[in-house]
Design a protein around this motif. Structure first.
Motif, short mmCIF file in Angstrom:
data_model
loop_
_atom_site.label_atom_id
_atom_site.label_comp_id
_atom_site.label_asym_id
_atom_site.label_seq_id
_atom_site.Cartn_x
_atom_site.Cartn_y
_atom_site.Cartn_z
N SER A 22 0.84 -1.20 0.00
CA SER A 22 0.00 0.00 0.00
C SER A 22 0.87 1.25 0.00
N HIS A 23 0.45 2.28 -0.73
CA HIS A 23 1.15 3.56 -0.72
C HIS A 23 0.69 4.46 0.43
N ARG A 24 -0.22 3.97 1.26
CA ARG A 24 -0.70 4.78 2.38
C ARG A 24 0.45 5.07 3.33
N ALA A 25 0.46 6.29 3.88
CA ALA A 25 1.58 6.74 4.70
C ALA A 25 1.37 6.50 6.19
N VAL A 26 0.26 5.86 6.60
CA VAL A 26 0.00 5.68 8.02
C VAL A 26 1.07 4.79 8.65
N TRP A 27 1.42 5.07 9.90
CA TRP A 27 2.58 4.44 10.53
C TRP A 27 2.45 2.92 10.62
N TRP A 28 1.24 2.42 10.91
CA TRP A 28 1.09 0.98 11.13
C TRP A 28 1.20 0.18 9.83
N ILE A 29 1.17 0.86 8.70
CA ILE A 29 1.47 0.21 7.42
C ILE A 29 2.94 0.37 7.09
N ARG A 30 3.47 1.59 7.18
CA ARG A 30 4.85 1.87 6.80
C ARG A 30 5.85 1.13 7.69
N ASP A 31 5.47 0.87 8.93
CA ASP A 31 6.41 0.18 9.82
C ASP A 31 6.64 -1.27 9.40
N PHE A 32 5.78 -1.81 8.55
CA PHE A 32 6.03 -3.17 8.04
C PHE A 32 7.15 -3.19 7.00
N ASP A 33 7.63 -1.99 6.56
CA ASP A 33 8.81 -1.94 5.70
C ASP A 33 10.06 -2.40 6.45
N PHE A 34 10.06 -2.24 7.77
CA PHE A 34 11.28 -2.42 8.55
C PHE A 34 11.71 -3.88 8.70
N PRO A 35 10.85 -4.79 9.21
CA PRO A 35 11.34 -6.11 9.62
C PRO A 35 11.38 -7.15 8.51
N MET A 203 27.56 18.54 1.31
CA MET A 203 27.13 17.59 2.33
C MET A 203 25.78 18.01 2.90
N HIS A 204 24.91 17.01 3.10
CA HIS A 204 23.60 17.22 3.70
C HIS A 204 23.43 16.18 4.81
N PHE A 205 23.12 16.65 6.02
CA PHE A 205 22.92 15.76 7.17
C PHE A 205 21.46 15.87 7.62
N LEU A 206 20.79 14.70 7.75
CA LEU A 206 19.35 14.67 7.98
C LEU A 206 19.01 13.76 9.14
N HIS A 207 17.88 14.08 9.79
CA HIS A 207 17.32 13.21 10.84
C HIS A 207 15.81 13.46 10.93
N PRO A 208 15.07 13.07 9.90
CA PRO A 208 13.62 13.30 9.93
C PRO A 208 12.93 12.40 10.95
N ALA A 209 11.76 12.83 11.37
CA ALA A 209 11.00 12.06 12.36
C ALA A 209 10.36 10.84 11.71
N PRO A 210 10.27 9.72 12.45
CA PRO A 210 9.69 8.51 11.88
C PRO A 210 8.19 8.47 12.00
N HIS A 216 4.64 10.53 14.63
CA HIS A 216 3.71 11.01 13.62
C HIS A 216 2.83 9.86 13.17
N ASP A 217 1.56 10.14 12.97
CA ASP A 217 0.64 9.10 12.51
C ASP A 217 0.98 8.65 11.11
N GLU A 218 1.62 9.53 10.34
CA GLU A 218 1.96 9.21 8.95
C GLU A 218 3.44 9.52 8.69
N SER A 219 3.93 9.00 7.57
CA SER A 219 5.34 9.20 7.20
C SER A 219 5.54 10.40 6.29
N THR A 220 4.52 11.24 6.12
CA THR A 220 4.59 12.30 5.12
C THR A 220 5.72 13.28 5.38
N GLU A 221 5.95 13.64 6.65
CA GLU A 221 7.03 14.58 6.96
C GLU A 221 8.40 14.01 6.59
N ARG A 222 8.64 12.77 7.01
CA ARG A 222 9.91 12.12 6.69
C ARG A 222 10.11 11.99 5.19
N ASP A 223 9.08 11.49 4.51
CA ASP A 223 9.21 11.25 3.07
C ASP A 223 9.46 12.54 2.31
#
Length: 361
Positions: A22-35, A203-210, A216-223
């Motif tokens: 799913s392209h939905r940005a909600v955290w409980w979907i996007r977090d399945f990218d991790f494991p 050089m660019h150094f980043l640390h966006p919120a997850p 955040h309920d969604e990943s829109t800020e990070r993305d």
């Protein structure tokens, strides 16, 4: 009973595998990218259990085995580039002109961690040209400032919200800027580093919120932050490095999209995952701390350093400027759908590539 337990486990595996499609940005979907590594291991173990305990003459058993095998292959497809049997995306360095290497260390310190001596010992041992610290507040800054004799150039943004950032450098830093691109309390740092040879590196150094239930309920800020930086560096003739804790795994849709849009290379491809989080739990680790670079560089080495009390391991990378051999390197290439998806993600936040500070050579 055994069949029901196995079938329930397969159902969970299928859900976990399909969610990230799913392209939905909600955290409980996007977090399945991790494991994906953990899910691949789970699928392997489940497949072994099925072959031992299921009735292999039953068509339903065959169905469960087939579905499990499909999930295993799909999860492995994502992590396969981060194994040593895959082709290296970045060539190994063959040597360099004096003054044309750059060694960078990134370390998310964990604000509440008090082992500054451990981090300083690592810095003094490995002598990076540039090191960036994340989650550093005023307390950490006061203690890291003892290194200013060796690292006279710096950019400092101490914060108490887990998003403080500091850059210390042996190399001159020109045209630097601290920006808050997407959120008012989450900084990024941008500067031109001057190598001893006189060559300049953007050089660019980043640390966006997850995306998470506590952030955040969604990943829109990070993305959006990742992708506007990606668009700001694409096609530059100047050497580029982007590094930091991106709060995203190397194989996620967004990080792959960042690589496609930016044209930057990942030195981990073909060399390993270099999982940096969580330092305390070996079974829950994934690569959150990243360094990407332009084709101008080849790789001297990349290594994960020992823990110093943070929940992240630090990472040390040394790159060699080699424009001739580097030109032969090829990263991911975006298609029309990738570009459209990037624009959609950027449009979700009030930011554009024009907002990103562009250090001038």
């Amino acid at each position: 009973m055994q069949f029901a337990i196995i079938a329930t486990s397969v159902a969970f595996l299928v859900i976990a595998t399909l969610m990230p499609l799913s392209h939905r940005a909600v955290w409980w979907i996007r977090d399945f990218d991790f494991p994906r590594l953990q899910l691949a291991v789970l699928a392997s173990g489940l497949l072994a259990v099925e072959l031992v305990f299921l009735d292999l003459s039953d068509i339903a058993s065959h169905g469960l085995i087939t579905v499990t095998a499909a999930c295993l292959l799909y999860q492995f497809w994502w992590i396969f580039p981060y194994t040593r049997v895959y082709r290296n995306e970045v060539k190994a360095s063959l040597g360099a002109q004096e003054g044309d290497t750059i060694r960078i260390m990134t370390a998310n310190v964990l604000t509440t961690n008090r082992n500054t001596d451990g981090l300083i010992a690592l810095i003094r041992k490995h002598e990076p040209h540039v090191f960036v610290t994340l989650e550093t507040d005023s307390w950490w800054q006061e203690r890291l400032d003892v290194l200013e004799g060796d690292y006279p150039f710096s950019m400092k943004c101490p914060l108490d919200n887990l998003y403080g950032m500091h850059v210390y450098s042996r190399l001159p830093l020109e045209d630097g800027a601290i920006q808050f691109l997407v959120e008012d309390d989450i900084p990024s740092m941008h500067a031109m580093a001057v190598l001893p040879s006189g060559r300049k590196v953007r050089m660019h150094f980043l640390h966006p919120a997850p995306p998470s239930p506590t952030e955040h309920d969604e990943s829109t800020e990070r993305d959006a932050e990742l992708l506007v930086v990606a668009k700001s560096v694409v096609g530059l003739d100047t050497p580029v490095i982007v590094a930091g804790d991106l709060n995203d795994v190397a194989w996620s849709t967004t990080t792959r999209l960042f690589r496609k849009i930016s044209g930057l290379l990942d030195p981990r491809i073909g060399r390993g995952m270099f999982n940096t989080f969580h330092a305390d739990y070996w079974f829950l680790r994934w690569p959150l701390d990243h360094l990407f670079h332009s084709q101008h560089f080849t790789l001297s080495f990349i290594t994960r350093l020992p823990s110093f009390g943070s929940d992240h391991f630090p990472v040390l990378v040394e790159l060699t400027y080699d424009r001739v051999r580097g030109a032969e390197q090829q990263g991911l290439v975006p298609d029309a759908d990738d570009k459209a998806l990037a624009e959609e993600k950027i449009a979700a936040e009030p930011v554009s590539e024009a907002d990103v500070h562009e250090p001038q050579a």
